[in-house]
Motif scaffolding. Structure first.
Motif, PDB file in Angstrom:
ATOM      1  N   THR A 239      36.971  35.463  42.430  1.00 47.41           N
ATOM      2  CA  THR A 239      38.322  35.041  42.774  1.00 47.41           C
ATOM      3  C   THR A 239      39.312  35.463  41.706  1.00 47.41           C
ATOM      4  O   THR A 239      38.947  35.978  40.649  1.00 47.41           O
ATOM      5  N   ILE A 240      40.571  35.162  41.951  1.00 45.91           N
ATOM      6  CA  ILE A 240      41.629  35.531  41.024  1.00 45.91           C
ATOM      7  C   ILE A 240      41.493  34.791  39.690  1.00 45.91           C
ATOM      8  O   ILE A 240      41.895  35.286  38.644  1.00 45.91           O
ATOM      9  N   THR A 241      40.888  33.606  39.703  1.00 45.65           N
ATOM     10  CA  THR A 241      40.720  32.833  38.464  1.00 45.65           C
ATOM     11  C   THR A 241      39.342  33.007  37.846  1.00 45.65           C
ATOM     12  O   THR A 241      39.143  32.703  36.679  1.00 45.65           O
ATOM     13  N   ASN A 242      38.382  33.478  38.624  1.00 43.16           N
ATOM     14  CA  ASN A 242      37.011  33.641  38.123  1.00 43.16           C
ATOM     15  C   ASN A 242      36.510  35.015  38.554  1.00 43.16           C
ATOM     16  O   ASN A 242      35.740  35.151  39.492  1.00 43.16           O
ATOM     17  N   ALA A 243      36.983  36.046  37.863  1.00 46.29           N
ATOM     18  CA  ALA A 243      36.778  37.414  38.327  1.00 46.29           C
ATOM     19  C   ALA A 243      35.841  38.197  37.425  1.00 46.29           C
ATOM     20  O   ALA A 243      35.945  38.144  36.201  1.00 46.29           O
ATOM     21  N   ARG A 244      34.945  38.935  38.053  1.00 47.75           N
ATOM     22  CA  ARG A 244      34.123  39.933  37.352  1.00 47.75           C
ATOM     23  C   ARG A 244      34.832  41.286  37.402  1.00 47.75           C
ATOM     24  O   ARG A 244      34.820  42.049  36.439  1.00 47.75           O
ATOM     25  N   TYR A 245      35.479  41.557  38.530  1.00 50.92           N
ATOM     26  CA  TYR A 245      36.126  42.854  38.746  1.00 50.92           C
ATOM     27  C   TYR A 245      37.613  42.747  38.406  1.00 50.92           C
ATOM     28  O   TYR A 245      38.486  42.806  39.272  1.00 50.92           O
ATOM     29  N   GLU A 246      37.883  42.598  37.123  1.00 48.63           N
ATOM     30  CA  GLU A 246      39.230  42.276  36.659  1.00 48.63           C
ATOM     31  C   GLU A 246      40.197  43.452  36.782  1.00 48.63           C
ATOM     32  O   GLU A 246      41.387  43.250  37.035  1.00 48.63           O
ATOM     33  N   ASN A 247      39.714  44.667  36.580  1.00 50.51           N
ATOM     34  CA  ASN A 247      40.592  45.843  36.556  1.00 50.51           C
ATOM     35  C   ASN A 247      40.570  46.651  37.851  1.00 50.51           C
ATOM     36  O   ASN A 247      41.285  47.648  37.961  1.00 50.51           O
ATOM     37  N   ASP A 248      39.777  46.226  38.816  1.00 54.52           N
ATOM     38  CA  ASP A 248      39.499  47.076  39.966  1.00 54.52           C
ATOM     39  C   ASP A 248      40.461  46.884  41.135  1.00 54.52           C
ATOM     40  O   ASP A 248      40.467  47.685  42.072  1.00 54.52           O
ATOM     41  N   PHE A 249      41.242  45.816  41.098  1.00 53.64           N
ATOM     42  CA  PHE A 249      42.229  45.557  42.149  1.00 53.64           C
ATOM     43  C   PHE A 249      43.562  45.269  41.464  1.00 53.64           C
ATOM     44  O   PHE A 249      43.638  44.402  40.601  1.00 53.64           O
ATOM     45  N   GLY A 250      44.607  45.981  41.872  1.00 57.34           N
ATOM     46  CA  GLY A 250      45.868  45.888  41.151  1.00 57.34           C
ATOM     47  C   GLY A 250      45.912  46.926  40.046  1.00 57.34           C
ATOM     48  O   GLY A 250      44.893  47.515  39.676  1.00 57.34           O
ATOM     49  N   PHE A 251      47.117  47.177  39.512  1.00 58.69           N
ATOM     50  CA  PHE A 251      47.289  48.167  38.447  1.00 58.69           C
ATOM     51  C   PHE A 251      47.349  47.475  37.097  1.00 58.69           C
ATOM     52  O   PHE A 251      48.042  46.467  36.943  1.00 58.69           O
ATOM     53  N   THR A 252      46.645  48.008  36.123  1.00 58.84           N
ATOM     54  CA  THR A 252      46.762  47.513  34.752  1.00 58.84           C
ATOM     55  C   THR A 252      48.054  48.057  34.143  1.00 58.84           C
ATOM     56  O   THR A 252      48.673  48.992  34.664  1.00 58.84           O
ATOM     57  N   GLU A 253      48.450  47.460  33.021  1.00 54.39           N
ATOM     58  CA  GLU A 253      49.679  47.917  32.375  1.00 54.39           C
ATOM     59  C   GLU A 253      49.548  49.379  31.919  1.00 54.39           C
ATOM     60  O   GLU A 253      50.502  50.166  32.012  1.00 54.39           O
ATOM     61  N   LYS A 254      48.381  49.750  31.450  1.00 55.22           N
ATOM     62  CA  LYS A 254      48.146  51.138  31.028  1.00 55.22           C
ATOM     63  C   LYS A 254      48.325  52.093  32.208  1.00 55.22           C
ATOM     64  O   LYS A 254      48.951  53.161  32.079  1.00 55.22           O
ATOM     65  N   GLU A 255      47.807  51.702  33.368  1.00 55.87           N
ATOM     66  CA  GLU A 255      47.925  52.545  34.562  1.00 55.87           C
ATOM     67  C   GLU A 255      49.376  52.659  35.021  1.00 55.87           C
ATOM     68  O   GLU A 255      49.815  53.736  35.467  1.00 55.87           O
ATOM     69  N   VAL A 256      50.128  51.582  34.894  1.00 55.47           N
ATOM     70  CA  VAL A 256      51.544  51.610  35.285  1.00 55.47           C
ATOM     71  C   VAL A 256      52.335  52.516  34.349  1.00 55.47           C
ATOM     72  O   VAL A 256      53.165  53.330  34.794  1.00 55.47           O
ATOM     73  N   ARG A 257      52.091  52.393  33.058  1.00 53.52           N
ATOM     74  CA  ARG A 257      52.795  53.248  32.088  1.00 53.52           C
ATOM     75  C   ARG A 257      52.501  54.729  32.353  1.00 53.52           C
ATOM     76  O   ARG A 257      53.408  55.572  32.312  1.00 53.52           O
TER      77      ARG A 257
END
Length: 560
Positions: A239-257
């Protein structure tokens, strides 16, 4: 040369083959496969890359494709030689419940049936296999648009059996938006029928299916185990609060930059962060809304892209019909403050309107709230400090509240003008129109008494004031001042502008002969309890503070 952006394209192969803009999330393949989990449920907010990731998984694993090398050779997963051997090796069933939005059980059930029948049409060639028996053929032929529940709930499991025998490999199942039928059923009033049908379908597909290798389900919410997952003890929840796949959905700040740099838009980073950052997935902060960022890269215009795609009817209904505590919390959220909230690990939809934690849990899961701090993490319910996710979400709430007071016979903006001009006659006329048209909006059912109805209304009314006057006033309600708590206070941002203190009272026929006497009591309470104290202490001139008493009797209102 920078890539073209294909808005709304969720077909992984089409994106890669046409060299459209894509943020590489293929490491998710490795992370998920190495987890060893049989059935994985991943919940993320809407438009967060779930469908595209499942399309990616299908193209990587499915043996109906033989394009793994061409699609993945320039992506991260291809750096792992052992995973090159897994490409296009498994029979895969991929289905989506995104379009299951029927307003009755019969229609929604039929939409699920159509998805299942569509799967079977893709594999008609299996019927020619030598292992197919007459009984197999009979069951296959019963999978039709008019099949009964017994056939329907076992149909995916049976298809897995046939695929496993045909390809001599167990099957992978990828199911997108598994919770859409459940949410729609709650809103439209056929919860019990839909959960019963889906529970049996999921039990046969994911629990008693020995032909299943592994599966992924994606959705927005984690629906309670008792509702549809009661028989699934092999379920791994992310889930959003208990995630194993933290970087796999949504863009990280590094990816946005990196994306902004590729499109020569680096200078807009701070604005993009304010509008589209704020999501926290597991322990990973600064996750950006991928849909909105992509739209911005394409248009160069900051706008409410994500809010305009999501269907807010359930959120709207729950907040509008909620009690005083939720509306007061929303008031604080709109001012940029954090509030404490109990969050349930699982959402029980048929009880969601009975407790505040259910509402806040849904708001967090759907991406409208972000976790600011963890206050208590023990037990089923966690206590968090939460705030609105970002500026785009704030605009969503503003628009939702404005629509509460829209209607042909309601002059809410005219009422605001009359209030600021101290035109009591005009205020009475329009306030009665507003009350008449919107009391029922804030009425949450048969148990609401005449005395509670105005209280629910005025807290919704305060939120309307906040949205309309946010540029000129700080609006608060039920706050301590002097010797008590005022109902509503409008504090001007420019101290030379007038301030307003409003007291709401329900007419008591035993103590007050008419509404005029109720108004007098309200005004006297403002004076006796010195509600002006807080305003005066902050530099507002006493002569510029105006008092109003609002008296309610049923749906009649008198202002004085």
């Amino acid at each position: 040369m920078r890539s073209e952006i294909s808005i709304g394209n969720q077909d992984f192969a089409a994106i890669i083959e046409n060299n459209y803009f894509y943020v590489d999330k293929t490491e998710f393949i490795k992370s998920w496969w190495e987890s060893g989990d049989v059935v994985t449920l991943i919940t993320r907010p809407r438009r967060f890359g779930k469908t595209l990731n499942l399309s990616m998984m299908e193209h990587f694993f499915s043996n109906k494709y033989q394009d793994g090398v061409n699609l993945f050779k320039n992506l991260d997963i291809w750096k792992h030689r052992e995973y090159q051997k897994l490409a296009n090796q498994y029979p895969v069933i991929f289905l989506s419940f995104a379009s299951v939005k029927g307003t009755s059980f019969e229609t929604a059930r039929q939409q699920i049936i159509q998805q299942i029948v569509g799967l079977y049409r893709n594999y008609n060639h299996i019927l020619d296999a030598p292992f197919i028996t007459q009984m197999d053929r009979s069951f296959w032929n019963m999978v039709s648009y008019d099949m009964n529940d017994a056939i329907a709930t076992d149909a995916i499991r049976f298809l897995c059996e046939m695929l496993c025998k045909y390809y001599e490999r167990k099957v992978l199942i990828f199911m997108d938006e598994y919770d859409t039928p459940i949410q729609e059923a709650y809103v439209d009033g056929f919860w019990n029928e839909m959960t019963g049908f889906v529970r049996n379908l999921f039990n046969a597909t994911f629990k008693t299916n020995r032909y299943l290798e592994r599966a992924i389900l994606t959705g927005i919410t984690r629906i309670s185990k008792e509702s549809i997952f009661s028989d699934l003890n092999n379920l791994k929840v992310d889930t959003i609060t208990n995630a194993r796949y933290e970087n796999d959905f949504g863009f990280t700040e590094k990816e946005v930059r990196e994306a902004l740099s590729n499109y020569d838009m680096e200078d807009s980073f701070s604005d993009v962060k304010k509008w589209y950052d704020g999501f926290k997935i597991g322990s990973k902060a600064d996750i950006y809304n991928p849909w909105s960022v992509t739209q911005y890269l394409d248009s160069g215009k900051l706008d409410d892209y994500w809010a305009n795609t999501s269907e807010n009817s359930l959120i709207d209904k729950l907040i509008k019909e909620s009690g005083v505590n939720v509306k007061t919390a929303v008031e604080s959220l709109l001012k940029g403050e954090a509030v404490e909230a109990l969050i349930d690990d699982e959402i029980v939809f048929n009880l969601i309107d009975k407790n505040e934690s259910g509402i806040f849990s849904l708001l967090l899961a759907a991406g409208y709230l972000r976790v600011v701090d963890v206050l208590q993490e023990q037990g089923v319910r966690k206590k968090y400090s939460v705030a609105l996710t970002n500026l785009e979400v704030k605009h969503t709430f503003d628009d939702m509240i404005k629509r509460w007071f829209e209607g042909d016979n309601v002059g809410y903006n005219d009422f605001i003008k009359a209030l600021l001009q101290n035109d009591v006659k005009y205020m009475n006329r329009f306030m009665n129109d507003i009350a008449l048209n919107t009391f029922s909006v804030f009425d949450v059912g048969k148990g609401v008494s005449n005395r509670r109805e105005p209280e629910r209304f005025y807290h919704g009314f305060v939120l309307g004031l906040m949205v309309d006057l946010a540029d000129k006033y700080l609006i608060t309600s039920n706050r301590e001042s002097g010797f008590g708590r005022y109902d509503v206070c409008l504090e001007p941002k420019e101290k030379s502008d007038p301030a307003y203190v409003i007291e709401f009272k329900v007419h008591d026929c035993e103590d007050e002969k008419d509404l005029q006497e109720t108004v007098k009591k309200a005004l006297k309470q403002i004076e006796d309890k010195n509600y002006d104290a807080a305003l005066i202490s902050r530099g507002v001139n006493k002569d510029r503070i105006f008092h109003y008493g609002f008296a309610f009797e049923g749906k009649k209102v008198l202002i004085g």
